[in-house]
Structure formats: C-alpha cells, structure tokens
Design a protein around this motif. Sequence first.
Motif, PDB file in Angstrom:
ATOM      1  N   PRO A   1       8.236  14.742   4.338  1.00 54.44           N
ATOM      2  CA  PRO A   1       9.164  14.923   3.212  1.00 54.44           C
ATOM      3  C   PRO A   1       9.166  13.749   2.245  1.00 54.44           C
ATOM      4  CG  PRO A   1      10.364  14.384   5.217  1.00 54.44           C
ATOM      5  CD  PRO A   1       8.932  14.602   5.622  1.00 54.44           C
ATOM      6  N   ALA A   2       8.569  12.625   2.634  1.00 55.34           N
ATOM      7  CA  ALA A   2       8.472  11.479   1.731  1.00 55.34           C
ATOM      8  C   ALA A   2       7.244  11.635   0.849  1.00 55.34           C
ATOM      9  CB  ALA A   2       8.379  10.186   2.535  1.00 55.34           C
ATOM     10  N   ALA A   3       7.462  11.730  -0.449  1.00 57.23           N
ATOM     11  CA  ALA A   3       6.325  11.875  -1.366  1.00 57.23           C
ATOM     12  C   ALA A   3       5.379  10.693  -1.251  1.00 57.23           C
ATOM     13  CB  ALA A   3       6.832  12.016  -2.798  1.00 57.23           C
ATOM     14  N   THR A   4       5.927   9.498  -0.989  1.00 58.38           N
ATOM     15  CA  THR A   4       5.121   8.314  -0.730  1.00 58.38           C
ATOM     16  C   THR A   4       5.757   7.536   0.410  1.00 58.38           C
ATOM     17  OG1 THR A   4       6.345   7.027  -2.383  1.00 58.38           O
ATOM     18  CG2 THR A   4       4.315   8.086  -3.108  1.00 58.38           C
ATOM     19  N   THR A   5       4.908   6.908   1.192  1.00 57.16           N
ATOM     20  CA  THR A   5       5.345   5.969   2.219  1.00 57.16           C
ATOM     21  C   THR A   5       4.648   4.662   1.907  1.00 57.16           C
ATOM     22  OG1 THR A   5       5.611   7.714   3.883  1.00 57.16           O
ATOM     23  CG2 THR A   5       5.384   5.442   4.682  1.00 57.16           C
ATOM     24  N   THR A   6       5.425   3.651   1.551  1.00 57.54           N
ATOM     25  CA  THR A   6       4.849   2.376   1.149  1.00 57.54           C
ATOM     26  C   THR A   6       4.915   1.405   2.320  1.00 57.54           C
ATOM     27  OG1 THR A   6       5.490   2.729  -1.148  1.00 57.54           O
ATOM     28  CG2 THR A   6       4.998   0.469  -0.484  1.00 57.54           C
TER      29      THR A   6
ATOM     30  N   ALA B   1       0.888   8.476   7.208  1.00 57.39           N
ATOM     31  CA  ALA B   1       1.932   9.367   6.701  1.00 57.39           C
ATOM     32  C   ALA B   1       1.475  10.799   6.972  1.00 57.39           C
ATOM     33  CB  ALA B   1       2.144   9.144   5.209  1.00 57.39           C
ATOM     34  N   PRO B   2       2.128  11.511   7.880  1.00 57.15           N
ATOM     35  CA  PRO B   2       1.606  12.825   8.280  1.00 57.15           C
ATOM     36  C   PRO B   2       1.606  13.828   7.131  1.00 57.15           C
ATOM     37  CG  PRO B   2       3.275  12.018   9.824  1.00 57.15           C
ATOM     38  CD  PRO B   2       3.338  11.136   8.623  1.00 57.15           C
ATOM     39  N   ALA B   3       0.673  14.764   7.196  1.00 48.70           N
ATOM     40  CA  ALA B   3       0.684  15.870   6.242  1.00 48.70           C
ATOM     41  C   ALA B   3       2.013  16.602   6.358  1.00 48.70           C
ATOM     42  CB  ALA B   3      -0.478  16.818   6.534  1.00 48.70           C
ATOM     43  N   GLY B   4       2.573  16.983   5.236  1.00 49.26           N
ATOM     44  CA  GLY B   4       3.848  17.675   5.247  1.00 49.26           C
ATOM     45  C   GLY B   4       5.047  16.767   5.310  1.00 49.26           C
TER      46      GLY B   4
ATOM     47  N   VAL C   1       0.852  -1.190   0.000  1.00 50.05           N
ATOM     48  CA  VAL C   1       0.000   0.000   0.000  1.00 50.05           C
ATOM     49  C   VAL C   1       0.886   1.238   0.000  1.00 50.05           C
ATOM     50  CG1 VAL C   1      -1.621   1.379   1.351  1.00 50.05           C
ATOM     51  CG2 VAL C   1      -1.983  -1.076   1.094  1.00 50.05           C
ATOM     52  N   SER C   2       0.653   2.135  -0.919  1.00 46.61           N
ATOM     53  CA  SER C   2       1.405   3.385  -1.016  1.00 46.61           C
ATOM     54  C   SER C   2       0.558   4.526  -0.452  1.00 46.61           C
ATOM     55  CB  SER C   2       1.764   3.662  -2.478  1.00 46.61           C
ATOM     56  OG  SER C   2       2.548   4.814  -2.588  1.00 46.61           O
ATOM     57  N   LEU C   3       1.148   5.251   0.496  1.00 46.94           N
ATOM     58  CA  LEU C   3       0.464   6.366   1.154  1.00 46.94           C
ATOM     59  C   LEU C   3       1.074   7.686   0.728  1.00 46.94           C
ATOM     60  CD1 LEU C   3       0.412   4.976   4.822  1.00 46.94           C
ATOM     61  CD2 LEU C   3      -1.323   4.643   3.040  1.00 46.94           C
ATOM     62  N   LYS C   4       0.227   8.627   0.355  1.00 46.60           N
ATOM     63  CA  LYS C   4       0.647  10.013   0.208  1.00 46.60           C
ATOM     64  C   LYS C   4       0.500  10.704   1.558  1.00 46.60           C
ATOM     65  CE  LYS C   4      -0.655  10.303  -4.676  1.00 46.60           C
ATOM     66  NZ  LYS C   4      -1.521  10.984  -5.673  1.00 46.60           N
ATOM     67  N   PRO C   5       1.168  11.834   1.772  1.00 48.41           N
ATOM     68  CA  PRO C   5       1.001  12.533   3.049  1.00 48.41           C
ATOM     69  C   PRO C   5      -0.471  12.746   3.372  1.00 48.41           C
ATOM     70  CG  PRO C   5       2.822  13.492   1.847  1.00 48.41           C
ATOM     71  CD  PRO C   5       2.180  12.501   0.914  1.00 48.41           C
ATOM     72  N   GLY C   6      -0.841  12.375   4.596  1.00 52.54           N
ATOM     73  CA  GLY C   6      -2.215  12.483   5.046  1.00 52.54           C
ATOM     74  C   GLY C   6      -2.998  11.188   4.954  1.00 52.54           C
ATOM     75  N   GLN C   7      -2.464  10.167   4.270  1.00 55.94           N
ATOM     76  CA  GLN C   7      -3.183   8.911   4.118  1.00 55.94           C
ATOM     77  C   GLN C   7      -2.723   7.884   5.155  1.00 55.94           C
ATOM     78  OE1 GLN C   7      -2.458   8.060  -0.104  1.00 55.94           O
ATOM     79  NE2 GLN C   7      -4.499   8.844  -0.599  1.00 55.94           N
ATOM     80  N   TYR C   8      -3.529   6.816   5.326  1.00 51.90           N
ATOM     81  CA  TYR C   8      -3.255   5.840   6.369  1.00 51.90           C
ATOM     82  C   TYR C   8      -3.541   4.434   5.870  1.00 51.90           C
ATOM     83  CZ  TYR C   8      -8.303   5.366   6.915  1.00 51.90           C
ATOM     84  OH  TYR C   8      -9.638   5.128   6.663  1.00 51.90           O
ATOM     85  N   VAL C   9      -3.020   3.463   6.618  1.00 52.35           N
ATOM     86  CA  VAL C   9      -3.438   2.069   6.514  1.00 52.35           C
ATOM     87  C   VAL C   9      -3.676   1.588   7.937  1.00 52.35           C
ATOM     88  CG1 VAL C   9      -1.037   1.215   6.468  1.00 52.35           C
ATOM     89  CG2 VAL C   9      -2.884  -0.243   5.635  1.00 52.35           C
ATOM     90  N   GLN C  10      -4.756   0.842   8.141  1.00 51.52           N
ATOM     91  CA  GLN C  10      -5.153   0.448   9.494  1.00 51.52           C
ATOM     92  C   GLN C  10      -5.317  -1.063   9.573  1.00 51.52           C
ATOM     93  OE1 GLN C  10      -7.956   2.853  11.919  1.00 51.52           O
ATOM     94  NE2 GLN C  10      -9.311   1.056  11.805  1.00 51.52           N
TER      95      GLN C  10
END
Length: 687
Positions: A238-243, A233-236, A106-115
């Motif tokens: 520096p990682a464009a994506t967090t996988t 992945a918190p807003a702001g 799962v790839s997360l942009k800033p502000g997105q989550y996986v639960q």
Amino acid sequence: MTRNVPAARRGRFPRMRWSTSIASAAAIATAVTLAGLAAPAAATPAPVTPSPVTRAALDPSLVSGRGAALGFSEQEAEKATTNGTVIGPDRTAYTLPAEASGRSAVSLKPGQYVQFTLPAAANAITMRYSIPDAPQGGGITAPLAVSANGGAARTMTLTSQYSWLYNQYSFTNDPNAGLIHPDWWITECKCVPSQTTPAPVISTPFRPMHFYDEQRLLLGRTYKAGDTIRLTAPAGSPAATTTIDLLDSQVVAAPHIRLIAANVLAFGADPFGKRDSAAAFDKAIAFAKKTHLKVYVPPGRYQVNRHLIVDDVTIEGAGSWYTIITGKQVTLSTPAPDGSVHTGVGFYGKDASAGGSHNVHLSGFAIEGDVRERIDTDQVNGIGGAMSDSTIDGLYIHHTKVGIWFDGPMSNTHITDTVIADQIADGVNFHTGVTDSSVSNSFIRNTGDDGLAMWSEKTADARNTFDHNTVQTPTLANGIAIYGGTDNTVSANLIADPLREGSGIQVGSRFGAEPFAGHLWITDNTTVRAGTYELNWEIGLGAIWFYALERNIDADIQVVGDHFLDNTYNAIMLVTDFPVKDQYRITNVHFADIRVDGTGTSVVSARTAGSASFQNVDARNVGAVGVNNCGSFNFTPAGSEFSLTDLGGNDGGGTTGPWLAAWELPNTITCDDRPPVVVPPAPSPWN
C-alpha cells in the motif's frame, strides 16, 4: 515542568524460590522473543565486496576517536546495491533526502529492493525508513520483506504513524490544516497573515517534516561478513514508495539473566504484553527496596501505560533487544496540575520539589512509547523527574516525547551506552540546575528538537559533560545546545545533518536561561553537513552558532580541536538578534586548532558586537569571503563593532584568498547579508 507524584505503594509480598522459576521464565520469554525469526539456511553466495561502512555517512577515518562506539556498522542505502532510485543529495528542508543521513537515500517502488553486504558478523539489524502518510494524516502501515543470502523472506510491518508532522510550531498531524498561528510571520509569502488582505493562501500540506522512523530486527542466527541482507518492498504494497536511508548491523549478545532478584514475573507481569503490568512493576520495585535486591525484567514485551516512580532502586533488563517495556499514550480525564493531558510509559524520579529521587540505576531494556504529536506540557518522556546519584546504561528509548528530560535541581547522574531514536522533541535535556552529570558514548538519531541540551532555566546547570556521543538528523533545532550555565564541557562528539533552524552546536542566551559563567569548553568535536537555513531570518547559520538574544555571552569560551566539515553555509557564526543588537555582545570566545573543510559561504559570520580570537584555524574550500563581518549593522566609520584577533597559524582559504587576511583585522566591515552559496566538495583526509 512539574508534575504530580503518586504516593508510594506499600504491601507485603511472599518469598520466592528464585533459582528455578526465574531461570525458566527467562528461557520461555527468550523463546517467545526469538520465535519465528530464524530463517532456513541458504547456500552461501560467492564473496561480494561489502557495502561501504560509514559513520554519519563519512569515511570512518575522518571521525576517528569521535562520537559513540556502540558496536554496530552503519551502511548507507545509496551506497548499496539496488534497482530502486537514489534520491538526493539535497539539503532543502521539507524533502525526503534532506532528512536522510548524508542527505541521500533510496526510494523503492513495490517490487524493488536494496541489498546490503554485511561488513562483519551480525545477528541483528536496525533499518531507517520512510513511507507516506495517510491522505488525512495518522499514518499507514506497509510490509517490507527481509531476506538473507537469497533465502526465505520474513515480513516487517513498517508504519508512518509516528512520523509526518506539518505546519508551524508546535506542529500538527493533519496535512490539510490551515495555519496554526495565523498572526505569525510567514516566510513563504513574506507576510503576517492576520494583517494581510486578502488572507494568504498556503499550499497544503504546509511544511511537512519528520519523515523517518526506524525498526530493529533480530535475525535469529548469526550471519558472517560477506552475507547479504535484502530489503524488498513487496508487490502490492500500500506504500507507493518505501524509502530506505540506512542499515545498522551488529552482533547482539545473549540475554542477561539475574537469578537472585525481584523478578517482575513473580509479581504478575505479563511478558506477552496482553495486559498492563504497571502494578506488577510497582510491587517488584517495592519488594526490591524492602529486601535490598535488584529488580530483574526478563526477556519479553511488557505493557506499562503510565509512569513508574523509581527511587533507591536498580532495575535491570535482559538487554535492550530482549526486554521491551512499552505502553499506549493515555488521555487523562482531566489535565494534571503540570498541564499534562496524556500519560504513558516512562520511568520517573520524584519531583525536585519533593526532594527528587536518589540511587536509581536503570539498564538493559528498551522503552517503546506511543507519542505521535507534540504537546509541550505533556510529561510523556522515556525518563523524567529528578534523579541524583544515579545511572542510566544500555537503554533503547523510542517514540517518546523526549528520551530523557531531567528537571533539577539534581546532581551526579550519568547516562552511558544508550540509544535514543525517533523522538517528537529532544533526545536528552538537562533542565534547571542539573550538576556534575554527563551523557557519554550514546547515540541520538531523528529528534524533533535538540539532540542533547543543557537548559539553565531558573537555576544554572554546572560542571556537566556531553562526551563521545553521536547525534544525527535532528529535524528541528540543534545537534547539541547549551543554554547558559557554568563550567560545562562538550567534547569529542560527532554531530551530523541538522535539518532546519539550528546548528551542529549552539551556545545560546535564550529561553530565559541563566547567564554563562565560569568557562565553557567545546573541544575535539566534529560536525558534518551542519549550518542550516534559518527559515525566519532567511539566512544560513553556522555549524557552531553563538546566539545572544537575552543576555551578553561573555564567559570564557574555548573552542579547541573541533572539525567543521562540509558546512552548508558558515562554519562559525556569532549573532545578536536584530531588535537587541545594540544591547548585547558576544566576547571572550577563543578558537584554536580548528579545521574547516568546506563552507557554502564563510568561515566566520559575525552579526553582533564583540570579539573573538583565532589561533591555528586552518580552512580550505571556502565558498565566500573568509570573514563576513556585519557587526551590529550600524556601519560606523571606525568599522565593525565586532573585532577579530589573529594569534597566528590561521591558514588556508578559498577562491577569495586567505580566510583571515590582514586587511580584515581587527574589524573591517565585510558585510554581505546573503552571499551566494558555493557547494563544497566532500570532506577528505587532512594532510
């Protein structure tokens, strides 16, 4: 490899009052380790269906009794709740999904989550992730918010400093580098660059790989089944994506405390890791040997920036989640005689040429290295040297070059219940005359070379066993590799997702190995999503791969009770390299009681002279002709130089009919050099 062994340090040490100072020091260090982790209690949400529990991204029922059992539950991110993007499945090398467990994440942009919904009680998690590299290499850091049941979040700091390799072997950290070996064959342009005018242009980054890393976190309290763990992945960021690839959850027991021992704190070790504690460890080890005590390392984080030489000593930690021994990689002022240009944290037996070490027992701690590049001459392994009559139990080894590399001759050493992750090269390698030794119930993930290997260079490895281990996602080479040796066993292992230029299991006559002799038992193992694409040959390999490069393979080899699931290409492959195809053969290999569930191409691919027998080999969902028999590519009137013996009970097949048909026996040429791939369905229970 050889190395210098420093002379043993000597000295006199005072008597200690063990019963008071040690217990209080352990309590203080435990408090330091857990400080700040406890979250305020939150209201329990309504019951939620847990995210599925898997093993190697499979239903656990499909691999029952195989692999390691270490008490954690594995959950794949792509099966959890998310507002991010599921990537994959994809098995194409150099891609993020291909290196993920199950080939999806799962790839997360800033502000997105996986639960994740916990399937059982847990007070600790391990999270596998990937974040981008820096534009010029060297990695970045980025935050990840972790919350339970919607409560207050705490922040983990993720890093890509230990991932992202590029280019040709032995790789570089520079994404913008030109070819490391400009005279090597380059598949992408089908050329030898130094002989090509004009020189080929390669796109950069060239062949990126080794994307993932993992982190562990004690949660500070025990959560129950049905509670949720959210990764955001918190807003702001520096990682464009967090996988996020997966989450492992478990209950970690309270710290182990040993009161009567040579406690490293009594000799000046710093449990806060602000100063180097190597000398304190040396003193504790010397005192323990003199007084016949064990060395105890209480909870804490200890900085050790060089090898600790161990012989005739027991070293216990409080548990691998509590006792962390870490160190910086140190550049040597001049190269060592063995070629090392760095040193770093590691527990080393004496060199075999000096008699090796004996009676070493290591348990209950983590080794956290600082290795970020592959330099094959460097001795920067978690555990190394030669250790006979020894045990390694319950360790966690992370970010070293090789987790455990033994240079024999040595004997009777056993590795159990150990986790090795994120290595730049092998997980464990028994090298040169390791005998009567074993690795069992251990878990190896994300190695940059073979997960488990026996390499009989110069002297045969003999009577060793790899049993009930799990090997996942080696980014290069094989899950388990046996290079020569005598009377060795590979049994009840679970091997998943090798990425490139390797197989689930390889039996190889290569790398200067001594010949196979006696027997080799390969029994009751399961591979899944194995059989990778061999970049240089441009063909698909087998989940199990026999490779005669430097000698015949003719020992008694029994492959019995193994399951080959969801094979990207072939289930079984036997190969002699083309330049020596008329010199070497593969014979005396026997397959029995095998299940093959899904092949992209064939059940058996033979590209060698020789023979094998088959009995009760059942196959289904076979994507191409059951036997792809090219022999030695001489296409003789008598048929292929490789013959198959049908001992009965070989059932099933695919769209082309029975996988082992009468017309294919004993040596019909059925050679299709690169058959089209038919993606098999997911594995399912075998009725």
